[in-house]
Scaffold this active site. Structure first.
Site, PDB file in Angstrom:
ATOM      1  NE  ARG A 232      99.068  30.337  -2.786  1.00  0.00           N
ATOM      2  CZ  ARG A 232      99.361  30.472  -1.493  1.00  0.00           C
ATOM      3  NH1 ARG A 232      99.541  29.403  -0.747  1.00  0.00           N
ATOM      4  NH2 ARG A 232      99.466  31.658  -0.974  1.00  0.00           N
ATOM      5  CE1 TYR A 233      96.054  30.561  -6.867  1.00  0.00           C
ATOM      6  CE2 TYR A 233      97.253  32.477  -6.064  1.00  0.00           C
ATOM      7  CZ  TYR A 233      96.235  31.546  -5.916  1.00  0.00           C
ATOM      8  OH  TYR A 233      95.425  31.617  -4.826  1.00  0.00           O
TER       9      TYR A 233
ATOM     10  NE  ARG B 274      97.121  35.497  -9.335  1.00  0.00           N
ATOM     11  CZ  ARG B 274      96.413  34.420  -9.631  1.00  0.00           C
ATOM     12  NH1 ARG B 274      96.728  33.669 -10.686  1.00  0.00           N
ATOM     13  NH2 ARG B 274      95.413  34.039  -8.854  1.00  0.00           N
TER      14      ARG B 274
ATOM     15  CB  CYS C 284     104.457  46.458   8.482  1.00  0.00           C
ATOM     16  SG  CYS C 284     104.311  44.907   7.599  1.00  0.00           S
TER      17      CYS C 284
ATOM     18  CB  CYS D 169      97.579  44.008  11.207  1.00  0.00           C
ATOM     19  SG  CYS D 169      97.917  45.264   9.958  1.00  0.00           S
TER      20      CYS D 169
ATOM     21  CB  CYS E  89      99.775  40.119  10.463  1.00  0.00           C
ATOM     22  SG  CYS E  89     100.850  39.817   9.050  1.00  0.00           S
TER      23      CYS E  89
ATOM     24  NE  ARG F 269     103.228  36.483   3.515  1.00  0.00           N
ATOM     25  CZ  ARG F 269     102.723  37.210   2.512  1.00  0.00           C
ATOM     26  NH1 ARG F 269     102.707  38.523   2.586  1.00  0.00           N
ATOM     27  NH2 ARG F 269     102.264  36.621   1.433  1.00  0.00           N
TER      28      ARG F 269
ATOM     29  CG  ASP G 235      94.605  33.991   6.024  1.00  0.00           C
ATOM     30  OD1 ASP G 235      93.902  33.236   5.332  1.00  0.00           O
ATOM     31  OD2 ASP G 235      95.174  35.011   5.575  1.00  0.00           O
TER      32      ASP G 235
ATOM     33  CG  ASP H 196      95.170  32.356   0.704  1.00  0.00           C
ATOM     34  OD1 ASP H 196      95.542  31.281   0.204  1.00  0.00           O
ATOM     35  OD2 ASP H 196      95.623  33.465   0.393  1.00  0.00           O
TER      36      ASP H 196
ATOM     37  CE  LYS I 221      94.849  35.794  -1.711  1.00  0.00           C
ATOM     38  NZ  LYS I 221      96.120  35.256  -2.262  1.00  0.00           N
TER      39      LYS I 221
HETATM   40  C1  LIG Z   1      96.951  36.036  -2.926  1.00  0.00           C
HETATM   41  C2  LIG Z   1      98.051  35.535  -3.740  1.00  0.00           C
HETATM   42  C3  LIG Z   1      98.220  35.944  -5.077  1.00  0.00           C
HETATM   43  C4  LIG Z   1      97.279  36.929  -5.738  1.00  0.00           C
HETATM   44  O1  LIG Z   1      96.058  36.336  -6.013  1.00  0.00           O
HETATM   45  P1  LIG Z   1      94.968  37.135  -6.858  1.00  0.00           P
HETATM   46  O2  LIG Z   1      93.760  36.260  -6.762  1.00  0.00           O
HETATM   47  O3  LIG Z   1      95.509  37.296  -8.237  1.00  0.00           O
HETATM   48  O4  LIG Z   1      94.774  38.464  -6.182  1.00  0.00           O
HETATM   49  C5  LIG Z   1      99.261  35.440  -5.788  1.00  0.00           C
HETATM   50  N1  LIG Z   1     100.122  34.556  -5.247  1.00  0.00           N
HETATM   51  C6  LIG Z   1      99.993  34.129  -3.988  1.00  0.00           C
HETATM   52  C7  LIG Z   1     100.961  33.152  -3.450  1.00  0.00           C
HETATM   53  C8  LIG Z   1      98.955  34.617  -3.183  1.00  0.00           C
HETATM   54  O5  LIG Z   1      98.855  34.197  -1.907  1.00  0.00           O
HETATM   55  S1  SF4 Z   2      98.684  42.507   7.585  1.00  0.00           S
HETATM   56 FE1  SF4 Z   2     100.779  41.932   8.197  1.00  0.00          FE
HETATM   57  S2  SF4 Z   2     102.044  42.352   6.391  1.00  0.00           S
HETATM   58 FE2  SF4 Z   2     100.099  43.498   6.125  1.00  0.00          FE
HETATM   59  S3  SF4 Z   2     100.501  45.548   7.005  1.00  0.00           S
HETATM   60 FE3  SF4 Z   2      99.576  44.293   8.622  1.00  0.00          FE
HETATM   61  S4  SF4 Z   2     101.359  43.467   9.739  1.00  0.00           S
HETATM   62 FE4  SF4 Z   2     102.129  44.177   7.742  1.00  0.00          FE
END
Ligand SMILES: *Cc1c(COP(=O)(O)O)cnc(C)c1O
Ligand code: SF4
Length: 308
Positions: free
Chosen positions: A59-60, A63, A72, A76, A79, A81, A240, A277, A284
């Protein structure tokens, strides 16, 4: 919005000790998860849109996320995801992993690789070591970051074999997911200490959760406990818009009041950035209170001063 259920010994003990408490609320399924609010989404932060190959989210510019497995040790309930973790075939196959590494190698703008999932520290040390060695070998990747809940939920995994796996040439940062001081058990503290003693910089991320940590005193206790154990609070995430999680969500205004209550009164080491986010994959951004507007600055007590 089915989500699997799993639990570790550590978390089971914490739930048993306080069945209606802040740890239980995070992991015990709740019928309110069936209530889906109109604004909630299956993929709340738009991972899918930014996934050029399976297991990568880019996305960025500098990174990427690399998700070697979508499982996991515990799930959670809030979560983001929750609809993709813990399904069958949750680990990237050798071929898929090769394709993900080919993508990393072909993109010299990638400075940092963030292992996430799922929980990357749920991989065996052998598999983790293999992934880290491959990252070490890509010249333009300078930083490796691991986001994990393992040091809190399954601290016995922070053993010599894991520490050996984490030892590569490049810096490896570990970001620990922790939402309440009750999660920082004696075993978790030993795990944090082992990681820190191995020279690994430790950060934390927390999710602001109604009924778990939406209280200034609870957040203060959490952040002080993390700093006391050599973990620097990095992000406090606004919850989220995952489906079936509205019972966990505060408003952003409530979140701003909470982080505002810590500012000025509590050490700067204990102040994470409150972030949202943006739904849909727009990235974010900090959403904490603003202290400056039109040449006027507000101090932590709420008094307004003119900045010349
Ligand atoms: C959260 C996230 C990151 C990391 O973001 P930082 O602000 O550097 O901690 C990188 N890529 C994606 C897709 C993310 O959702
Ligand atoms: S937030 Fe989601 S991905 Fe992270 S530890 Fe919990 S269940 Fe696993």
């Amino acid at each position: 919005m089915d989500q699997p259920f799993a639990i570790t010994e550590t978390i089971a003990e914490l739930i048993e000790a306080d069945p209606g408490g802040p740890v239980a609320r995070q992991f015990v399924p709740d019928t309110r998860e069936h209530e889906v609010a109109a604004e909630e989404r299956a993929d709340p932060i738009g991972d899918e849109r930014f996934s050029p190959v399976k297991g990568i989210v880019h996305r960025y510019p500098d990174r990427v996320l690399l998700k070697p497995l979508l499982a996991c040790p515990v799930y959670c309930r809030f979560c983001f995801r929750r609809e993709v973790v813990g399904k069958k075939d949750s680990t990237l196959s050798a071929k898929e992993l090769d394709a993900a590494f080919a993508y990393l190698a072909a993109h010299p703008e990638i400075w940092e690789v963030i292992l996430t999932g799922g929980d990357p520290l749920a991989l065996s040390p052998r598999r983790l070591a293999a992934i880290l060695a491959r990252l070490d070998a890509i010249p333009h990747v300078e930083i490796v970051r691991i986001h994990t809940r393992v040091p809190v939920v399954d601290p016995k995994r922070i053993n010599a074999a894991l520490l050996a796996a984490l030892k590569i040439e490049k810096p490896v940062y570990v970001v620990i997911h922790c939402n309440h001081a009750d999660e920082i058990t004696a075993a978790a503290r030993r795990g944090f200490a082992r990681l820190a003693d191995a020279g690994i910089p430790l950060l934390s991320q927390s999710v602001l959760l109604k009924g778990v940590n939406d209280d200034a005193k609870i957040l203060e206790t959490l952040f002080r406990a993390l700093v006391r154990n050599r973990v620097k609070p990095y992000y406090l995430h606004h919850a989220d818009l995952a489906r079936g999680t509205s019972h966990f969500r505060t408003s952003i205004t409530e979140g701003q009041a909470l982080v505002g209550a810590l500012r000025g009164r509590v050490s700067g080491l204990c102040q994470p950035t409150y972030v949202l986010d943006i739904p849909g994959g727009h990235g974010k951004v900090p959403v904490g209170p603003s202290y400056f507007e039109d040449g006027r600055v507000i101090d932590p007590h709420g008094c307004v001063h003119v900045y010349p």
